[in-house]
Design an enzyme around this catalytic site. Structure first.
Site, PDB file in Angstrom:
ATOM      1  N   ASP A 279       0.819  -1.214   0.000  1.00  0.00           N
ATOM      2  CA  ASP A 279       0.000   0.000   0.000  1.00  0.00           C
ATOM      3  C   ASP A 279       0.852   1.263   0.000  1.00  0.00           C
ATOM      4  O   ASP A 279       0.372   2.340  -0.350  1.00  0.00           O
ATOM      5  CB  ASP A 279      -0.927  -0.004   1.224  1.00  0.00           C
ATOM      6  N   LEU A 360      -7.668   6.535   1.537  1.00  0.00           N
ATOM      7  CA  LEU A 360      -7.758   7.617   0.547  1.00  0.00           C
ATOM      8  C   LEU A 360      -6.484   7.760  -0.281  1.00  0.00           C
ATOM      9  O   LEU A 360      -6.380   8.689  -1.083  1.00  0.00           O
ATOM     10  CB  LEU A 360      -8.054   8.944   1.251  1.00  0.00           C
ATOM     11  N   ARG A 361      -5.529   6.859  -0.085  1.00  0.00           N
ATOM     12  CA  ARG A 361      -4.294   6.976  -0.863  1.00  0.00           C
ATOM     13  C   ARG A 361      -4.568   6.831  -2.355  1.00  0.00           C
ATOM     14  O   ARG A 361      -3.917   7.470  -3.175  1.00  0.00           O
ATOM     15  CB  ARG A 361      -3.276   5.930  -0.407  1.00  0.00           C
ATOM     16  N   GLY A 362      -5.510   5.977  -2.721  1.00  0.00           N
ATOM     17  CA  GLY A 362      -5.831   5.788  -4.136  1.00  0.00           C
ATOM     18  C   GLY A 362      -6.314   7.072  -4.783  1.00  0.00           C
ATOM     19  O   GLY A 362      -5.908   7.412  -5.902  1.00  0.00           O
TER      20      GLY A 362
END
Length: 422
Positions: A279, A360-362
């Site tokens: 991730d 919310l990294r995507g």
């Protein structure tokens, strides 16, 4: 370059023509005013724990000093005699991997690339060939952490103290570092180590910076990252999350900035990567074996030419390399002015939500990667085609795995993209 810019990992999309730009973003000059303080942005640094607090002298080893012109010429000659690197422009195919690498050079905040694919597909060769294209950055001369003279969050403790005192620091331009992290590295070599005996007997806290210090504001490359020992994975996770590396030894604590672009490569047949580390990679590129017979012949011939005479081979691609380097430099200057419409941001987040992407990294990475691609194409506005090109690489590795699902996760992402953006 045309094939790279217009490529999509799962579907071929028409790319728009490059538009010329005349404006260039100016690089802010270094201005150090006496007594200037950066307030609460100072964190990390050095601390001593214990009942007694003797006055320790801070000493950092491996610090560069002024060198004479003769030594500079000697170093230049030694650099010329180093092992030659295969030119990035000479890599045949693998457009998805090359695009992900270029976008991370343009915007390091994307968060790195995880490259997975078959053995012998040029993963390591492509990553190491990126060295010739890396731009120059401002650093404080002689600082082992490559401190940014204009950003307190990227400064070592000694540099921050000098700025608070109002001292004028020498600044130089240097190329972004690429540091290899070998699988057999020890934790002390990665994090750095402290000479405890010297600290206790002489009152000198002598710290030897490790690979994380060297990689600050640069690239940290881990080949066969899925085979990396768990304790080193924990170190990388901690540094990648906080941007700082802290060394704790016998009540002595030293912290230094460790913000780097994490690039990893591996073969999925040799083992899966821990989800926590996976991730942390901003983008994920899948590499497959070239099946076209003519392309395979071309790759073999190019490699044979390079092995026979590396210097002549590199010279034949010098013009293309310089052109690509100029494109990267221009894109880095365009990047701050690139805009993305609110409607496109909402649709990106809708794709992430409907794919059940955790966190919310995507969303953040997709926005950054789309802006970087627009800057690479010389535009100041993101288009849906830019998003379609990068969104599979930004979300593919963030989907929850279904053991019964046979379809590629990249195809799931692009299908959901067309469903939302139509």
């Amino acid at each position: 370059m045309a094939s790279i810019l217009g490529s999509c990992s799962t579907a071929a999309l028409a790319s728009r023509p490059l538009s010329s730009r005349t404006s260039r973003a100016s690089i802010p000059s270094l201005s150090l005013s006496p007594g200037k303080s950066y307030g609460n942005k100072f964190y990390g640094g050095i601390g001593i724990h214990g009942k007694k607090r003797p006055q320790f002298h801070v000493a950092v080893t491996n610090v560069a000093t002024e060198i004479s012109p003769a030594e500079q010429a000697q170093r230049a000659a030694a650099k010329e005699n180093q092992r030659p690197v295969y030119p990035f422009a000479a890599i045949v195919g693998q457009d998805e991997m090359k695009l992900c690498l270029l976008l991370n050079v343009i915007d390091p905040k994307i968060g790195g690339v995880m490259i997975m694919g078959d053995r012998g597909t040029g993963k390591s060769t492509t990553v190491r060939s990126l060295v010739d294209l890396l731009p120059e950055i401002k650093v404080v001369y002689g600082d082992p952490y490559n401190s940014d003279p204009e950003d307190p969050e990227s400064m070592g403790a000694e540099v921050r103290e000098s700025i608070v005192k109002g001292e004028q620091l020498p600044v130089t331009m240097t190329k972004i570092n690429m540091v290899d992290l070998p699988l057999g590295a020890t934790e002390d070599r990665v994090c750095g180590t402290i000479d405890i005996e010297k600290a206790l007997t002489e009152g000198v806290k002598a710290f030897e910076p490790g690979l994380l210090a060297k990689a600050n504001r640069g690239i940290l490359y881990v080949d066969e990252v899925n085979l990396l020992d768990d304790h080193l994975v924990d170190v990388l996770l901690d540094s990648a999350a906080s941007g700082w590396n802290t060394v704790e030894r016998e009540g002595i604590s030293i912290s230094h900035p460790a913000r780097f672009i994490l690039i990893g490569s591996g073969n999925p047949e040799e083992g899966e990567l821990r989800p926590q580390l996976l991730d942390r990679f901003g983008m994920h590129a899948q590499v497959g074996t070239v099946r076209d017979a003519e392309l395979r012949v071309k790759i073999v011939e190019e490699r044979a030419r390079f092995d026979k005479n590396p210097k002549e081979f590199r010279g034949s691609y010098q013009a293309e390399q310089e052109k690509l380097q100029q494109q990267i430099g221009s894109a880095r200057s365009y990047l701050p002015s690139v805009q993305i419409d609110q409607d496109l941001k909402v649709k990106i987040s809708k794709v992430c939500a409907e794919l059940n992407v955790d966190g919310l990294r995507g969303d953040i990475v997709t926005n950054r990667a789309a802006k970087a691609l627009a800057a690479l194409k010389g535009r100041d506005k993101v288009t849906p085609e830019d998003i379609a090109t990068v969104i599979p690489n930004c979300l593919r590795h963030r989907l929850r795995k279904d053991p019964l699902e046979s379809i590629d996760s990249g195809l799931l992402v692009i299908e959901k993209f067309y469903e939302v953006f139509s």
